[in-house]
Design an enzyme around this catalytic site. Structure first.
Site, PDB file in Angstrom:
ATOM      1  N   PHE A 170       2.267   3.476  -6.389  1.00  0.00           N
ATOM      2  CA  PHE A 170       1.173   2.497  -6.461  1.00  0.00           C
ATOM      3  C   PHE A 170      -0.105   3.243  -6.091  1.00  0.00           C
ATOM      4  CE2 PHE A 170      -1.191  -1.099  -4.422  1.00  0.00           C
ATOM      5  CZ  PHE A 170      -1.007  -2.118  -5.353  1.00  0.00           C
TER       6      PHE A 170
ATOM      7  N   GLU B 125      -8.081   5.910  -2.600  1.00  0.00           N
ATOM      8  CA  GLU B 125      -8.739   7.150  -3.017  1.00  0.00           C
ATOM      9  C   GLU B 125      -9.315   7.848  -1.786  1.00  0.00           C
ATOM     10  OE1 GLU B 125     -11.611   6.015  -5.979  1.00  0.00           O
ATOM     11  OE2 GLU B 125     -10.027   5.464  -7.407  1.00  0.00           O
ATOM     12  N   PRO B 126      -9.698   9.123  -1.933  1.00  0.00           N
ATOM     13  CA  PRO B 126     -10.244   9.814  -0.757  1.00  0.00           C
ATOM     14  C   PRO B 126     -11.411   9.048  -0.122  1.00  0.00           C
ATOM     15  CG  PRO B 126      -9.807  11.399  -2.502  1.00  0.00           C
ATOM     16  CD  PRO B 126      -9.536  10.042  -3.089  1.00  0.00           C
TER      17      PRO B 126
ATOM     18  N   SER C  84      -9.899   1.070   2.999  1.00  0.00           N
ATOM     19  CA  SER C  84      -9.995  -0.377   3.247  1.00  0.00           C
ATOM     20  C   SER C  84     -10.820  -1.075   2.169  1.00  0.00           C
ATOM     21  CB  SER C  84     -10.631  -0.625   4.619  1.00  0.00           C
ATOM     22  OG  SER C  84      -9.764  -0.197   5.640  1.00  0.00           O
TER      23      SER C  84
ATOM     24  N   ASP D 248       0.033  -8.738  -0.949  1.00  0.00           N
ATOM     25  CA  ASP D 248       0.475  -9.881  -0.136  1.00  0.00           C
ATOM     26  C   ASP D 248       1.977  -9.777   0.133  1.00  0.00           C
ATOM     27  OD1 ASP D 248      -1.995 -11.060   0.073  1.00  0.00           O
ATOM     28  OD2 ASP D 248      -1.680 -12.453  -1.580  1.00  0.00           O
TER      29      ASP D 248
ATOM     30  N   GLN E 163      10.064   5.123  26.564  1.00  0.00           N
ATOM     31  CA  GLN E 163       9.953   5.008  28.025  1.00  0.00           C
ATOM     32  C   GLN E 163      11.340   4.859  28.665  1.00  0.00           C
ATOM     33  OE1 GLN E 163       6.980   5.521  29.085  1.00  0.00           O
ATOM     34  NE2 GLN E 163       7.410   5.373  31.274  1.00  0.00           N
TER      35      GLN E 163
ATOM     36  N   GLU F 135      -1.254  -0.399   3.692  1.00  0.00           N
ATOM     37  CA  GLU F 135      -1.206  -1.760   3.122  1.00  0.00           C
ATOM     38  C   GLU F 135      -2.173  -2.695   3.866  1.00  0.00           C
ATOM     39  OE1 GLU F 135       2.071  -3.263   1.189  1.00  0.00           O
ATOM     40  OE2 GLU F 135       3.070  -1.321   0.942  1.00  0.00           O
TER      41      GLU F 135
HETATM   42  N1  CAA Z   1      -4.353 -12.529  -4.396  1.00  0.00           N
HETATM   43  C1  CAA Z   1      -5.002 -12.702  -5.573  1.00  0.00           C
HETATM   44  N2  CAA Z   1      -6.335 -12.513  -5.709  1.00  0.00           N
HETATM   45  C2  CAA Z   1      -7.026 -12.138  -4.622  1.00  0.00           C
HETATM   46  C3  CAA Z   1      -6.419 -11.929  -3.375  1.00  0.00           C
HETATM   47  C4  CAA Z   1      -5.033 -12.153  -3.276  1.00  0.00           C
HETATM   48  N3  CAA Z   1      -4.401 -11.996  -2.111  1.00  0.00           N
HETATM   49  N4  CAA Z   1      -7.345 -11.541  -2.484  1.00  0.00           N
HETATM   50  C5  CAA Z   1      -8.508 -11.516  -3.149  1.00  0.00           C
HETATM   51  N5  CAA Z   1      -8.313 -11.867  -4.433  1.00  0.00           N
HETATM   52  C6  CAA Z   1      -9.340 -12.016  -5.475  1.00  0.00           C
HETATM   53  C7  CAA Z   1     -10.444 -12.903  -4.949  1.00  0.00           C
HETATM   54  O1  CAA Z   1     -10.165 -14.257  -5.193  1.00  0.00           O
HETATM   55  C8  CAA Z   1     -11.646 -12.434  -5.742  1.00  0.00           C
HETATM   56  O2  CAA Z   1     -11.619 -12.995  -7.018  1.00  0.00           O
HETATM   57  P1  CAA Z   1     -12.839 -13.964  -7.505  1.00  0.00           P
HETATM   58  O3  CAA Z   1     -14.076 -13.102  -7.403  1.00  0.00           O
HETATM   59  O4  CAA Z   1     -12.476 -14.333  -8.898  1.00  0.00           O
HETATM   60  O5  CAA Z   1     -12.857 -15.099  -6.539  1.00  0.00           O
HETATM   61  C9  CAA Z   1     -11.377 -10.941  -5.922  1.00  0.00           C
HETATM   62  O6  CAA Z   1      -9.945 -10.753  -5.739  1.00  0.00           O
HETATM   63  C10 CAA Z   1     -12.127 -10.100  -4.911  1.00  0.00           C
HETATM   64  O7  CAA Z   1     -11.662 -10.486  -3.636  1.00  0.00           O
HETATM   65  P2  CAA Z   1     -12.484 -10.183  -2.305  1.00  0.00           P
HETATM   66  O8  CAA Z   1     -13.842 -10.793  -2.434  1.00  0.00           O
HETATM   67  O9  CAA Z   1     -11.645 -10.580  -1.168  1.00  0.00           O
HETATM   68  O10 CAA Z   1     -12.662  -8.613  -2.385  1.00  0.00           O
HETATM   69  P3  CAA Z   1     -13.126  -7.647  -1.286  1.00  0.00           P
HETATM   70  O11 CAA Z   1     -13.678  -6.440  -1.924  1.00  0.00           O
HETATM   71  O12 CAA Z   1     -14.003  -8.368  -0.293  1.00  0.00           O
HETATM   72  O13 CAA Z   1     -11.728  -7.273  -0.609  1.00  0.00           O
HETATM   73  C11 CAA Z   1     -10.333  -6.612   1.227  1.00  0.00           C
HETATM   74  C12 CAA Z   1     -11.694  -7.037   0.684  1.00  0.00           C
HETATM   75  C13 CAA Z   1      -9.527  -7.845   1.511  1.00  0.00           C
HETATM   76  C14 CAA Z   1     -10.664  -5.868   2.479  1.00  0.00           C
HETATM   77  C15 CAA Z   1      -9.502  -5.726   0.275  1.00  0.00           C
HETATM   78  O14 CAA Z   1     -10.281  -4.672  -0.207  1.00  0.00           O
HETATM   79  C16 CAA Z   1      -8.278  -5.184   0.982  1.00  0.00           C
HETATM   80  O15 CAA Z   1      -7.242  -5.826   1.077  1.00  0.00           O
HETATM   81  N6  CAA Z   1      -8.377  -3.922   1.482  1.00  0.00           N
HETATM   82  C17 CAA Z   1      -7.229  -3.245   2.035  1.00  0.00           C
HETATM   83  C18 CAA Z   1      -6.700  -2.327   0.986  1.00  0.00           C
HETATM   84  C19 CAA Z   1      -5.248  -2.050   1.166  1.00  0.00           C
HETATM   85  O16 CAA Z   1      -4.476  -2.853   1.667  1.00  0.00           O
HETATM   86  N7  CAA Z   1      -4.867  -0.884   0.724  1.00  0.00           N
HETATM   87  C20 CAA Z   1      -3.478  -0.534   0.751  1.00  0.00           C
HETATM   88  C21 CAA Z   1      -3.272   0.644  -0.131  1.00  0.00           C
HETATM   89  S1  CAA Z   1      -1.752   0.611  -0.958  1.00  0.00           S
HETATM   90  C22 CAA Z   1      -0.664   1.265   0.106  1.00  0.00           C
HETATM   91  O17 CAA Z   1      -0.905   1.477   1.255  1.00  0.00           O
HETATM   92  C23 CAA Z   1       0.648   1.445  -0.560  1.00  0.00           C
HETATM   93  C24 CAA Z   1       1.377   2.674  -0.205  1.00  0.00           C
HETATM   94  O18 CAA Z   1       1.502   3.635  -0.961  1.00  0.00           O
HETATM   95  C25 CAA Z   1       2.134   2.637   1.045  1.00  0.00           C
END
Ligand code: CAA
Length: 381
Positions: A123, A127-128, A132, A237, A333, A360
């Protein structure tokens, strides 16, 4: 702790327990030292159906609900969180995204191999420069007459060097989350390079990679969704639920190890389990583990009833990941000096748990998501 489970759930949990005890526990310390899980474990996970949970049988899946998925992940993570991570990513983030958003052709191309464990998915979101703030990613996909050309870099990608298919998020439109699409890129495509990141603190058996996309050309049907950000957030999620389930398993493993040791180890002429301060450590560990499990199972229950669960997934992931670190730390511990060497499993539980408050979505991001849901005020703008 236990709640009423169906016979099917109990049988599946028993199968996962046996598989973990036979195929994972005896090797976990070596995989950690050698920084490589035996690759043939992946098809073995497929054979017992653990890579097909929640996927339709007609595409090679083994069915089952979200609670079944959590039960299996808890058991597997008790043996090795790095193995749990392979399932969470290849099945949870990649195969399930294909099952939910893919065309019939995309499902037929990728799902049988991913569910059998003969193929692996990764997945590629982070990116660098964008962790978040995933919505600001810069990898670019440009449309051509024949399909798409992708350029960019991804980092910290679990399964990266093992993957046959990468679910890559790339910008196809303007800035922000709306301009992002999702692509299925076969990793043998010219210009796709994955380089393993060595020397991690924990999860050392996993093949974590940095990925470079250098003029990677793919046909039109590599596009999985033009709403890539929403797809990623939806996948995360459930991903957060799966991380939480894994943290419960790791915490339980650390607690069981500490309990066993505390009853055996004698100081001042009696087992250390008889000392009140050791009992306090153990009691805190048990409460944290059970609380984390209940929060995790609530997410599974909501998802199984098709009810919204995003905020509850953030709560479960936040709590369970922090709990796994605390519980494993308590276990060290209890073990004293023996907890600090890799002859015993508790140091590994602690190192493996540490990343779960980061990936995540960090604990801080989960708190802001919960805060946004509570207040209606978005801290990210
Ligand atoms: N389900 C569906 N749609 C969603 C959603 C969800 N849970 N959350 C947001 N959206 C939609 C919103 O409704 C919005 O759509 P509309 O404009 O049509 O309303 C759109 O997506 C943008 O949402 P946000 O305004 O919330 O976007 P944001 O830029 O403010 O996001 C954030 C903020 C929540 C911090 C998000 O960037 C985030 O979750 N960051 C963390 C990133 C992350 O978890 N990275 C993990 C990397 S993968 C990994 O770790 C896997 C691995 O290899 C182990």
């Amino acid at each position: 702790m236990d709640l009423t489970l169906s016979d099917e759930h109990r049988q599946l949990r028993e199968l996962a327990r046996r598989f973990t005890d036979e195929r994972i526990v005896p090797h976990a310390a070596r995989w950690d030292r050698e920084e490589a899980i035996d690759r043939d474990l992946v098809p073995a996970l497929g054979e017992v159906g653990f890579l097909g949970l929640g996927i339709d049988e007609k595409h090679g899946g083994s069915g089952g609900d979200n609670l079944a998925y959590c039960l299996v992940l808890e058991e597997v993570a008790r043996g090795d969180s790095a193995v749990r991570g392979i399932i969470s990513v290849s099945l949870g983030l990649v195969a399930k995204s294909i099952a939910k958003h893919g065309t019939e052709e995309q499902k037929q191309r990728w799902l049988p191999g991913l569910t059998a464990g003969t193929e692996i998915g990764c997945f590629a979101l982070t990116e660098p420069g964008t962790g978040s703030d995933a919505g600001s990613l810069t990898t670019k996909a440009t449309r051509t007459d024949n399909g798409w050309v992708l350029n960019g870099r991804k980092v910290f990608i679990t399964n990266g060097t093992w993957a046959d298919v990468a679910l890559v998020f790339a910008r196809t439109g303007g800035p922000g989350p709306k301009g992002i699409s999702a692509f299925l890129i076969p990793t043998d495509t010219h210009g796709f390079t994955a380089t393993e990141i060595k020397g991690k603190l924990g999860m050392r058996g996993q093949a974590t990679a940095e990925i470079t996309l250098d003029d990677v050309e793919v046909p039109h049907d590599a596009l999985l969704s033009e709403e890539g950000f929403k797809l990623a957030m939806g996948a995360l999620d459930k991903g957060r639920m799966s991380v939480a389930a894994g943290c419960v398993g790791a915490a339980r493993g650390a607690l069981e190890a500490a309990l066993g040791y505390a009853k055996e180890r004698e100081q001042f002429g009696k087992p250390i389990a008889g000392f009140q301060l050791v009992q306090e450590l153990l009691a805190d560990m048990a409460v944290e583990t059970d609380a984390a499990r209940l929060l995790t199972w609530r997410v599974a229950d909501l998802a199984d009833r098709n009810l919204p669960f995003s905020t509850e997934a953030s709560m479960a992931k936040l709590y369970a990941s922090e709990a796994a670190v605390k519980v494993a730390n308590n276990a060290v511990q209890v073990f004293g000096g023996y907890g600090y060497i890799d002859e015993y499993p508790v140091g590994k539980y602690l190192r493996d748990a540490r990343v779960t408050t980061l990936y995540e979505g960090t604990s801080q991001i989960q708190k802001l998501l919960i805060g946004r849901a509570l207040t209606g005020i978005n801290a990210f703008v």
